[in-house]
Design a protein around this motif. Sequence first.
Motif, PDB file in Angstrom:
ATOM      1  N   GLY A  89      -2.580  -9.577   5.931  1.00 33.75           N
ATOM      2  CA  GLY A  89      -1.762  -8.879   4.939  1.00 33.75           C
ATOM      3  C   GLY A  89      -1.219  -7.602   5.564  1.00 33.75           C
ATOM      4  N   SER A  90      -0.121  -7.066   5.029  1.00 39.21           N
ATOM      5  CA  SER A  90       0.356  -5.805   5.609  1.00 39.21           C
ATOM      6  C   SER A  90      -0.587  -4.666   5.253  1.00 39.21           C
ATOM      7  CB  SER A  90       1.804  -5.492   5.246  1.00 39.21           C
ATOM      8  OG  SER A  90       2.108  -5.849   3.953  1.00 39.21           O
ATOM      9  N   ASP A  91      -1.417  -4.854   4.234  1.00 36.72           N
ATOM     10  CA  ASP A  91      -2.457  -3.862   3.932  1.00 36.72           C
ATOM     11  C   ASP A  91      -3.299  -3.559   5.180  1.00 36.72           C
ATOM     12  OD1 ASP A  91      -1.694  -3.761   1.306  1.00 36.72           O
ATOM     13  OD2 ASP A  91      -3.363  -4.940   0.544  1.00 36.72           O
ATOM     14  N   PHE A 114       3.941   2.873  -2.714  1.00 31.83           N
ATOM     15  CA  PHE A 114       2.869   1.893  -2.649  1.00 31.83           C
ATOM     16  C   PHE A 114       1.527   2.622  -2.510  1.00 31.83           C
ATOM     17  CE2 PHE A 114       0.613  -1.483   0.011  1.00 31.83           C
ATOM     18  CZ  PHE A 114       0.284  -2.248  -1.094  1.00 31.83           C
ATOM     19  N   TYR A 117      -0.921   3.489   0.858  1.00 33.13           N
ATOM     20  CA  TYR A 117      -0.692   4.538   1.871  1.00 33.13           C
ATOM     21  C   TYR A 117      -1.654   5.704   1.624  1.00 33.13           C
ATOM     22  CZ  TYR A 117       3.925   2.178   1.914  1.00 33.13           C
ATOM     23  OH  TYR A 117       4.943   1.275   1.930  1.00 33.13           O
ATOM     24  N   ALA A 159       8.790   2.690   1.745  1.00 34.99           N
ATOM     25  CA  ALA A 159       8.891   1.312   1.251  1.00 34.99           C
ATOM     26  C   ALA A 159      10.352   1.043   0.885  1.00 34.99           C
ATOM     27  CB  ALA A 159       7.978   1.112   0.050  1.00 34.99           C
ATOM     28  N   ASN A 163       8.191   0.249  -3.992  1.00 34.97           N
ATOM     29  CA  ASN A 163       7.298  -0.232  -5.043  1.00 34.97           C
ATOM     30  C   ASN A 163       6.618   1.000  -5.634  1.00 34.97           C
ATOM     31  OD1 ASN A 163       5.222  -1.319  -6.557  1.00 34.97           O
ATOM     32  ND2 ASN A 163       4.138  -2.252  -4.837  1.00 34.97           N
ATOM     33  N   ASP A 188       8.586  -0.157   5.295  1.00 38.00           N
ATOM     34  CA  ASP A 188       7.792  -1.234   4.710  1.00 38.00           C
ATOM     35  C   ASP A 188       8.724  -2.140   3.907  1.00 38.00           C
ATOM     36  OD1 ASP A 188       6.101  -2.860   3.243  1.00 38.00           O
ATOM     37  OD2 ASP A 188       4.753  -1.240   2.648  1.00 38.00           O
ATOM     38  N   ALA A 190       8.301  -5.113   2.406  1.00 33.68           N
ATOM     39  CA  ALA A 190       7.584  -6.184   1.709  1.00 33.68           C
ATOM     40  C   ALA A 190       8.522  -7.012   0.824  1.00 33.68           C
ATOM     41  CB  ALA A 190       6.450  -5.589   0.867  1.00 33.68           C
ATOM     42  N   TYR A 191       9.583  -6.377   0.314  1.00 36.94           N
ATOM     43  CA  TYR A 191      10.488  -7.061  -0.635  1.00 36.94           C
ATOM     44  C   TYR A 191      11.819  -7.455  -0.008  1.00 36.94           C
ATOM     45  CZ  TYR A 191       6.854  -5.524  -3.636  1.00 36.94           C
ATOM     46  OH  TYR A 191       5.612  -5.349  -4.166  1.00 36.94           O
ATOM     47  N   THR A 212       5.787  -8.813   5.136  1.00 36.34           N
ATOM     48  CA  THR A 212       4.672  -9.651   4.704  1.00 36.34           C
ATOM     49  C   THR A 212       5.244 -10.954   4.161  1.00 36.34           C
ATOM     50  OG1 THR A 212       2.876  -9.849   3.104  1.00 36.34           O
ATOM     51  CG2 THR A 212       4.711  -8.470   2.449  1.00 36.34           C
ATOM     52  N   SER A 214       3.661 -12.277   1.680  1.00 39.23           N
ATOM     53  CA  SER A 214       3.052 -12.314   0.339  1.00 39.23           C
ATOM     54  C   SER A 214       4.080 -12.460  -0.779  1.00 39.23           C
ATOM     55  CB  SER A 214       2.242 -11.043   0.099  1.00 39.23           C
ATOM     56  OG  SER A 214       1.145 -10.970   0.966  1.00 39.23           O
ATOM     57  N   LYS A 215       5.085 -11.596  -0.791  1.00 42.78           N
ATOM     58  CA  LYS A 215       6.024 -11.581  -1.904  1.00 42.78           C
ATOM     59  C   LYS A 215       7.021 -12.736  -1.805  1.00 42.78           C
ATOM     60  CE  LYS A 215       3.554  -8.011  -2.775  1.00 42.78           C
ATOM     61  NZ  LYS A 215       3.573  -6.756  -2.158  1.00 42.78           N
ATOM     62  N   ARG A 222      -2.426 -14.315   3.169  1.00 42.63           N
ATOM     63  CA  ARG A 222      -2.677 -13.002   3.772  1.00 42.63           C
ATOM     64  C   ARG A 222      -2.087 -12.916   5.174  1.00 42.63           C
ATOM     65  NH1 ARG A 222      -2.115 -10.182   1.100  1.00 42.63           N
ATOM     66  NH2 ARG A 222      -3.385  -8.446   1.766  1.00 42.63           N
ATOM     67  N   LEU A 223      -0.794 -12.742   5.251  1.00 45.51           N
ATOM     68  CA  LEU A 223      -0.199 -12.472   6.565  1.00 45.51           C
ATOM     69  C   LEU A 223       0.906 -11.420   6.454  1.00 45.51           C
ATOM     70  CD1 LEU A 223      -0.248 -13.696   9.657  1.00 45.51           C
ATOM     71  CD2 LEU A 223       2.146 -13.938   9.048  1.00 45.51           C
TER      72      LEU A 223
HETATM   73  C1  LIG Z   1       2.625  -5.778  -1.869  1.00 46.61           C
HETATM   74  C2  LIG Z   1       2.968  -4.734  -0.910  1.00 46.61           C
HETATM   75  C3  LIG Z   1       2.348  -4.659   0.344  1.00 46.61           C
HETATM   76  C4  LIG Z   1       1.114  -5.467   0.694  1.00 46.61           C
HETATM   77  O1  LIG Z   1       1.379  -6.706   1.111  1.00 46.61           O
HETATM   78  P1  LIG Z   1       0.255  -7.660   1.673  1.00 46.61           P
HETATM   79  O2  LIG Z   1       0.884  -8.246   2.893  1.00 46.61           O
HETATM   80  O3  LIG Z   1       0.014  -8.653   0.604  1.00 46.61           O
HETATM   81  O4  LIG Z   1      -0.975  -6.871   2.021  1.00 46.61           O
HETATM   82  C5  LIG Z   1       2.786  -3.707   1.246  1.00 46.61           C
HETATM   83  N1  LIG Z   1       3.761  -2.853   0.926  1.00 46.61           N
HETATM   84  C6  LIG Z   1       4.359  -2.865  -0.273  1.00 46.61           C
HETATM   85  C7  LIG Z   1       5.426  -1.888  -0.568  1.00 46.61           C
HETATM   86  C8  LIG Z   1       3.967  -3.793  -1.232  1.00 46.61           C
HETATM   87  O5  LIG Z   1       4.510  -3.770  -2.446  1.00 46.61           O
END
Ligand SMILES: *Cc1c(COP(=O)(O)O)cnc(C)c1O
Length: 355
Positions: A89-91, A114, A117, A159, A163, A188, A190-191, A212, A214-215, A222-223
């Motif tokens: 995950g990017s976490d 987010f 951080y 981000a 988010n 970041d 993610a979206y 990521t 994920s979204k 989890r990547l």
């Molecule tokens: C959801 C989200 C992440 C985390 O993504 P994962 O890869 O699921 O850990 C990271 N940054 C932002 C801005 C997010 O909304």
Amino acid sequence: MSKLNLQTLFRPEVLALSAYHVANAQGLIKLDAMENPYTWSDELKQAWLARLKNCPLNRYPDPEARELTTTLKTQNQLSDEIDVLLGNGSDEIIQLLLIALPQNSHVLSTTPSFVMYKQISDYLGLNYHGVSLTDNFDLDLPAMLAAIEQYNPAIIFLAYPNNPTGNLFDAESINKIINATNGLVIIDEAYEPFANASFMNRVANNVLVMRTVSKLGLAGLRLGYIAGEREIIEQLHKIRLPYNINVLTQASVQFALENKTVFSEQTTAICDERTLMLNALNSLTGVTAYESAANFILFKTPENQATKIFEAIKAQGVLIKNVHPQGGLLTDCLRVTVGTPSENKAFLQALESAL
Ligand SMILES: *Cc1c(COP(=O)(O)O)cnc(C)c1O
């Protein structure tokens, strides 16, 4: 437990934390976590399972995840000087970046942004600063530049889209921040699948882009990954746990990326629904919904009613996210993930009767 004194055993930063709370969504329509509501056709699932069948579960995974890393580099058209690091995950990547910093380093981002951080910076004992966004959720450039001057942050997280606000920051302001800092700027994305904008072709020097799957529709795997200058990524590899991406995730994401068209169709459907939902929300008296470049929408409810409305929506079987407790610009605000047309309809009906 009698002999244990947790107060001296653990670092004060850890003791001071409250655990990251994930709501129980059992039995509810889940519109709280920016997941893609769609899955795969049976045909695609069969092909995926055939691929997994050949995964050697008795062996450790490829520690460098070479095949997947190469695919990601190719699909993102990254040059040879740019390398990619994968995370659980990017976490995990956010955590790796922050673990690598010297003690007493400063970390800069925006408020709101987010939550990870700040959460991770806090428990590592780093100095986190969140600069308030403007009323329309854009970067307050003078305040950001002043904070850079004052704190000399080692890392700045932006981000893009943000988010929980859903907007893209002004790109020219981001450029100015990149030029003003001696630290790393982590964009970041993610979206990114839902936004028509990216800094991926700007990755160089102090600019890194994090993404990521994920979204996009693979939250369960989890990547996450980050692209940056080879010399920077090399340092992060040293502190990464050797087998952080398991064999099933490596194989599954590889398979998914070979079948990317599925995701572009789903993403298009989600973006179409986003437009309908934004208009529907804004047609409700007392509700102000904000434009979004992501797969969720932030909206403001009448004063002092956000929590009551959130609970009333939940009582009708729909789970969204109450961001009102975060205060500041998020006061009176709720955040809803764009789901399938029927899920969105259920949400809108629940909201309307909750108002
Ligand atoms: C959801 C989200 C992440 C985390 O993504 P994962 O890869 O699921 O850990 C990271 N940054 C932002 C801005 C997010 O909304």
